[in-house]
Design a protein around this motif. Structure first.
Motif, mmCIF file in Angstrom:
data_model
loop_
_atom_site.group_PDB
_atom_site.id
_atom_site.type_symbol
_atom_site.label_atom_id
_atom_site.label_comp_id
_atom_site.label_asym_id
_atom_site.label_seq_id
_atom_site.Cartn_x
_atom_site.Cartn_y
_atom_site.Cartn_z
ATOM 1 N N PRO A 47 0.814 -1.215 0.000
ATOM 2 C CA PRO A 47 0.000 0.000 0.000
ATOM 3 C C PRO A 47 0.855 1.275 0.000
ATOM 4 O O PRO A 47 1.863 1.349 0.709
ATOM 5 C CB PRO A 47 -0.790 -0.108 1.316
ATOM 6 C CG PRO A 47 -0.855 -1.573 1.597
ATOM 7 C CD PRO A 47 0.434 -2.148 1.067
ATOM 8 N N LYS A 48 0.440 2.231 -0.817
ATOM 9 C CA LYS A 48 1.023 3.576 -0.938
ATOM 10 C C LYS A 48 2.293 3.636 -1.769
ATOM 11 O O LYS A 48 3.055 4.605 -1.691
ATOM 12 C CB LYS A 48 1.295 4.215 0.445
ATOM 13 C CG LYS A 48 0.144 4.156 1.412
ATOM 14 C CD LYS A 48 -1.191 4.401 0.804
ATOM 15 C CE LYS A 48 -1.412 5.835 0.387
ATOM 16 N NZ LYS A 48 -2.727 5.962 -0.346
ATOM 17 N N ALA A 49 2.515 2.641 -2.607
ATOM 18 C CA ALA A 49 3.719 2.625 -3.440
ATOM 19 C C ALA A 49 3.497 3.237 -4.817
ATOM 20 O O ALA A 49 4.442 3.361 -5.601
ATOM 21 C CB ALA A 49 4.232 1.201 -3.581
ATOM 22 N N GLY A 50 2.251 3.603 -5.136
ATOM 23 C CA GLY A 50 1.970 4.144 -6.467
ATOM 24 C C GLY A 50 0.965 3.309 -7.245
ATOM 25 O O GLY A 50 0.925 3.349 -8.481
ATOM 26 N N TRP A 53 -1.511 5.358 -9.438
ATOM 27 C CA TRP A 53 -0.778 5.962 -10.562
ATOM 28 C C TRP A 53 -0.628 4.942 -11.702
ATOM 29 O O TRP A 53 -1.005 5.202 -12.851
ATOM 30 C CB TRP A 53 0.587 6.420 -10.053
ATOM 31 C CG TRP A 53 1.326 7.404 -10.889
ATOM 32 C CD1 TRP A 53 0.925 7.934 -12.084
ATOM 33 C CD2 TRP A 53 2.597 7.984 -10.582
ATOM 34 N NE1 TRP A 53 1.877 8.805 -12.540
ATOM 35 C CE2 TRP A 53 2.911 8.858 -11.645
ATOM 36 C CE3 TRP A 53 3.496 7.856 -9.522
ATOM 37 C CZ2 TRP A 53 4.096 9.597 -11.672
ATOM 38 C CZ3 TRP A 53 4.668 8.587 -9.539
ATOM 39 C CH2 TRP A 53 4.965 9.449 -10.596
ATOM 40 N N PHE A 196 8.675 3.557 -7.829
ATOM 41 C CA PHE A 196 8.015 4.868 -7.714
ATOM 42 C C PHE A 196 9.002 5.992 -8.043
ATOM 43 O O PHE A 196 8.666 6.947 -8.744
ATOM 44 C CB PHE A 196 7.473 5.015 -6.282
ATOM 45 C CG PHE A 196 6.744 6.303 -6.010
ATOM 46 C CD1 PHE A 196 5.378 6.393 -6.199
ATOM 47 C CD2 PHE A 196 7.424 7.425 -5.527
ATOM 48 C CE1 PHE A 196 4.698 7.584 -5.929
ATOM 49 C CE2 PHE A 196 6.755 8.614 -5.264
ATOM 50 C CZ PHE A 196 5.386 8.690 -5.465
ATOM 51 N N VAL A 230 -1.377 11.817 -16.501
ATOM 52 C CA VAL A 230 -1.192 11.149 -15.204
ATOM 53 C C VAL A 230 -0.254 11.941 -14.292
ATOM 54 O O VAL A 230 0.216 11.416 -13.285
ATOM 55 C CB VAL A 230 -0.690 9.691 -15.358
ATOM 56 C CG1 VAL A 230 -1.633 8.894 -16.247
ATOM 57 C CG2 VAL A 230 0.744 9.634 -15.896
ATOM 58 N N MET A 235 -4.040 14.271 -11.691
ATOM 59 C CA MET A 235 -4.712 13.198 -10.948
ATOM 60 C C MET A 235 -5.387 13.735 -9.688
ATOM 61 O O MET A 235 -6.477 13.318 -9.314
ATOM 62 C CB MET A 235 -3.724 12.083 -10.606
ATOM 63 C CG MET A 235 -3.381 11.230 -11.821
ATOM 64 S SD MET A 235 -2.211 9.885 -11.497
ATOM 65 C CE MET A 235 -3.041 8.905 -10.258
ATOM 66 N N PHE A 256 -5.941 12.038 -0.438
ATOM 67 C CA PHE A 256 -5.361 10.794 -0.978
ATOM 68 C C PHE A 256 -4.133 11.127 -1.827
ATOM 69 O O PHE A 256 -3.079 10.522 -1.679
ATOM 70 C CB PHE A 256 -6.402 10.048 -1.827
ATOM 71 C CG PHE A 256 -5.917 8.705 -2.295
ATOM 72 C CD1 PHE A 256 -6.171 7.558 -1.554
ATOM 73 C CD2 PHE A 256 -5.165 8.590 -3.462
ATOM 74 C CE1 PHE A 256 -5.695 6.327 -1.969
ATOM 75 C CE2 PHE A 256 -4.686 7.352 -3.892
ATOM 76 C CZ PHE A 256 -4.955 6.224 -3.144
ATOM 77 N N MET A 257 -4.287 12.089 -2.736
ATOM 78 C CA MET A 257 -3.142 12.580 -3.511
ATOM 79 C C MET A 257 -2.486 13.641 -2.635
ATOM 80 O O MET A 257 -2.871 14.815 -2.658
ATOM 81 C CB MET A 257 -3.606 13.202 -4.838
ATOM 82 C CG MET A 257 -4.332 12.247 -5.755
ATOM 83 S SD MET A 257 -3.207 11.018 -6.427
ATOM 84 C CE MET A 257 -4.422 9.863 -7.081
ATOM 85 N N LYS A 259 1.257 14.397 -1.602
ATOM 86 C CA LYS A 259 2.392 15.203 -2.083
ATOM 87 C C LYS A 259 2.980 14.657 -3.374
ATOM 88 O O LYS A 259 3.449 15.417 -4.212
ATOM 89 C CB LYS A 259 3.487 15.269 -1.013
ATOM 90 C CG LYS A 259 3.174 16.203 0.131
ATOM 91 C CD LYS A 259 4.439 16.557 0.899
ATOM 92 C CE LYS A 259 4.150 17.530 2.027
ATOM 93 N NZ LYS A 259 5.302 17.641 2.941
#
Ligand code: A3P
Length: 296
Positions: A47-50, A53, A196, A230, A235, A256-257, A259
């Motif tokens: 989780p949170k690695a991209g 995207w 990432f 993207v 995004m 969620f998006m 930084k």
């Protein structure tokens, strides 16, 4: 969404040696028996690695031109089902995936490699794995758990960093996750392992590499258009992509998006935390050839 009025954060428990919450284990039998199709593409990440995207890039590569209503009406979590998820008020990830009539199906998972349903391997499905350096990944996961009431309470940064090191975040240790898929490449060639940091450094190059893995001959102008589409700012503005439609998430706490940077860990780690983290990291990663960049 048909969302319950009262809701409390889920508890963490050990599940087959991995820290989990019920939203990702409740449907276990159907998950393990999931029938993959040979042309399915599995987007796998810690989780949170991209995840979002790369999911969006894949979605645009395959469906950007052919299905305009998909872009305007369908949130990304409906286009790319989250396989193991059973979120209150939504069809399960397995149900969503089973109901997809597009080809290929794009399917998202955060499961560590040993828990991925065996059908994906048997069907020789393409797997796109995205990894992010541990420090930024830990920071991003902390902010996500603050704002997402569907996750255990992170309490505060130092408590949460300790949980990250101890493998007590949902989906278990980051270390085993990134190394597990990295090692899998030795026995299973259909994995494209992405970073990432590389995507932030040169998104266009990474889109091109992705196309070459997928065997897509997307024209350069089209790839350039996707690369622009993207961008983090695009995004963040896009309500079909930015998760603003999910009631469990409180964007007043953190969006969620958030930084979208490499190196934001420097704004969070104290000098002592950083030294201790580096020491622990060296131990945990001593048997792998996998290398990360914590700045670019
Ligand atoms: P931050 O919290 O560091 O901003 P996932 O989709 O796996 O949940 O990952 C979310 C992380 O990816 C967030 O990191 C988010 O901002 C970042 N992200 C998403 N789209 C991005 C983009 N186009 N460029 C840079 N970062 C992006």
């Amino acid at each position: 969404f048909n969302f319950p009025e009262t809701f409390s954060r889920p508890a963490l428990f050990d599940f087959e040696g991995v820290s989990m919450i019920n939203f990702f284990t409740d449907n276990w039998e159907n998950i393990q028996n999931f029938k993959a199709r040979p042309d399915d593409i599995l987007v796998a990440t810690y989780p949170k690695a991209g995840t979002t995207w790369v999911s969006y890039i894949l979605d645009l590569l395959y469906f950007g031109n052919t299905a305009p209503e998909r872009q305007t009406d369908l949130p990304i979590y409906m286009r790319v089902p989250f396989l193991e998820a059973v979120i209150p008020g939504l069809p399960s990830g397995v149900e969503l995936a089973d109901s997809l009539c597009t080809t290929p199906r794009l399917i998202k998972t955060h499961l560590p490699v040993q828990l991925v349903p065996k059908s994906f391997w048997e069907q020789n499905c393409r797997v796109v794995y995205v990894a992010r350096n541990a420090k930024d990944n830990a920071v991003s996961y902390f902010h996500f758990d603050r704002m997402n009431m569907g996750q255990p309470d992170p309490v505060d940064w130092s408590t949460d960093l300790q949980k990250f090191k101890d493998g007590k975040k949902v989906f278990g240790p980051w270390y085993d996750h990134v190394c597990g898929y990295w090692e899998k490449k030795h026995t299973y060639s259909n994995i494209h392992y992405m970073f990432f940091e590389d995507m932030v450094e040169d998104t266009g190059r990474e889109v091109e590499r992705l196309c070459s893995f997928l065997g897509l001959s997307t024209p350069t102008e089209e790839r350039d258009r996707i690369t622009k589409g993207v961008h983090f700012d695009a995004m963040k503005q896009n309500n079909m992509i930015n998760y603003s439609t999910v009631p469990l998430m409180d964007f007043k706490i953190s969006p969620f998006m958030r930084k979208g940077k490499v190196g934001d860990w420097k704004n969070h780690f104290t000098v002592a935390q950083n030294e201790q983290f580096d020491e622990h990291y060296k131990q945990r990663m001593k048997n792998t050839t996998l290398q990360f960049r914590t700045q670019i």
